[in-house]
Write an enzyme that holds these catalytic residues in place. Structure first.
Site, PDB file in Angstrom:
ATOM      1  CD  GLN A   1      -3.322  -1.955  10.164  1.00 34.75           C
ATOM      2  OE1 GLN A   1      -4.105  -1.051  10.274  1.00 34.75           O
ATOM      3  NE2 GLN A   1      -2.043  -1.784  10.398  1.00 34.75           N
TER       4      GLN A   1
ATOM      5  CE  LYS B   1      -2.155  -1.462   3.594  1.00 33.84           C
ATOM      6  NZ  LYS B   1      -1.780  -2.882   3.594  1.00 33.84           N
TER       7      LYS B   1
END
Ligand code: IMP
Ligand code: MG
Length: 408
Positions: free
Chosen positions: A225, A18
């Site tokens: 996450q 990410k």
């Protein structure tokens, strides 16, 4: 109304890349926002021969023109934040005037890390947390006893009362388990010391976001996450303690869904998981897992733990499409999967509850700049993801450096 917000979310159990995508996407963004989680996240960015491992500061900080926010949904470990700011500055990245922290973000104290450890010891179902105090800080937030960044700007008498309340509350629990207790004066002193370095970053970030939305400049929200670690929709109780699905990420960032243009689900070409919990495509053979772990350098960026390894499971992307609202995918480690097939002789992709595709033709992505440069079996792998998920793959990672990204 212009929709100029791009949300970056993890499609599996985190560590999909990410940080890299947030950095890449924010190259033309005015604002990059970290929305949820805390220093449990480890976002690695490689650029111009340098490696940055960020836990709290959004990846957009590496792009000189991007303003970065740590928003209300984040829980902030001040020690790590100061360390991270110093490291960025030592690497010639200007942070002052470019990083702002929401007044509403909660503060992780050393006692929260201790509580994280205590909770894991007391529970029968260990989650395998990162030990960064994330759960206990969010619990204090929900109990309405937590400390927020804005408390660092209060008069010392007001801050004393808040710190004392919080420390006494935790001490009662620590004492009952014969754990080390804390002196609120020491915690207060420590907070005051750190607030000297941090105070200038604390602001009403909402006004920055409001202006950026109004002028229709691009905003990138960096999720932390991932879908299966989401407190509400993930593999409860083997989840983190924040809402890291797309809506939770937007909420943490303080932006409504109406402004969203793109939601990019990030995946690798295989799956990994750290910590406990279900992992349907986990590879049983230690030999195969070790090979993949070494080829993909699959060790936790935050804890250094060896990650559990499994094959790519597209059923999880399909299952999450309604919740996550993906508009496109980014697939990382395409180079690694080619090496895995070469070394092991095959790779698997789960495409439905009954069907698994076995790939046997290896590939090499060296020097590929465009999708059409990729070897045929690598192209077919990407197309398999697209047809199975009915989502376009927009970015393909063929190496750790930001430059090693193919835009499809
Ligand atoms: P916590 O977030 O530290 O409470 O840990 C809860 C679970 O989420 C554990 O299984 C962790 O390993 C996992 N986890 C938390 N943050 C990340 C992350 O950034 N990447 C991968 N796993 C994570
Ligand atoms: Mg990570």
């Amino acid at each position: 109304m212009n929709k100029n917000v791009t949300v970056i979310t993890g499609a599996f159990w985190g560590d999909e890349g990410k940080g890299r995508s947030a950095f890449f996407e924010s190259s033309d963004a005015k604002l990059c926002i970290r929305a949820t989680g805390g220093a449990n996240a480890g976002h690695t960015i490689y650029t111009n021969g340098k490696k940055f491992t960020l836990h709290l500061v959004p990846g957009g900080i590496i792009n000189p023109q991007t303003i970065c926010l740590i928003e209300a949904g984040v829980v902030v470990d001040l020690d790590l934040l100061i360390e991270e700011i110093n490291e960025l500055e030592n690497n010639g990245i200007q942070v002052d005037g470019r990083l702002f922290i929401s007044k509403a973000a909660h503060i992780v104290l050393p006692l929260h890390k201790k509580a994280d450890q205590l909770h894991e010891e007391l529970k029968n179902n260990k989650v395998g947390t990162t030990g960064r105090g994330i759960g206990p800080t969010y619990a204090d937030k929900a109990s309405r006893i937590g400390l927020r960044m804005e408390d660092l700007t209060l008069s010392s008498s007001e801050l004393i009362t808040k710190v004392k309340n919080l420390v006494e509350y935790h001490n009662k629990i620590f004492k009952s388990y014969c754990y080390h207790t804390y002196d609120y004066r020491e915690i207060l002193c420590d907070l005051l010391k750190k607030s000297h370095k941090i105070k200038k970053f604390i602001t009403n970030t909402r006004s920055i976001t409001n202006i950026t939305i109004k002028e229709s400049s691009k905003i990138v929200i960096e999720g932390a996450q991932a879908y299966r670690l989401d407190l509400e929709h993930g593999d409860y109780p083997y989840v983190t303690s924040s809402y890291c699905n797309t809506s939770g990420t937007l909420s943490g960032a303080g932006i409504g869904p109406i402004y969203v243009k793109d939601v990019i689900g990030i995946t690798k070409s295989y799956c990994t998981r750290v910590g406990e919990g279900p992992f349907p495509t986990e590879i049983e053979s230690e030999e195969i897992s070790d090979t993949i772990r070494n080829l993909g350098h699959e060790y936790g960026a935050t804890t250094g733990r060896p990650r559990r390894i499994g094959w790519l499971d597209l059923t999880i992307i399909n299952e999450a499409k309604t919740l996550m609202g993906y508009t496109a995918l980014a697939v990382n480690h395409l180079d690694t999967l080619g090496k895995i097939i070469k070394e092991i002789g095959f790779a698997k992709v789960k495409i439905s509850s009954k069907e698994t595709v076995i790939l046997t033709e290896a590939w090499n992505t060296n020097d590929c700049k465009n999708f059409s440069d990729l070897p045929k079996p690598a192209q077919e792998f990407i197309e398999l993801i697209e047809t199975t998920t009915d989502l376009p793959v927009r970015y393909i990672g063929i190496g750790p450096d930001n430059k090693e990204t193919i835009i499809k």
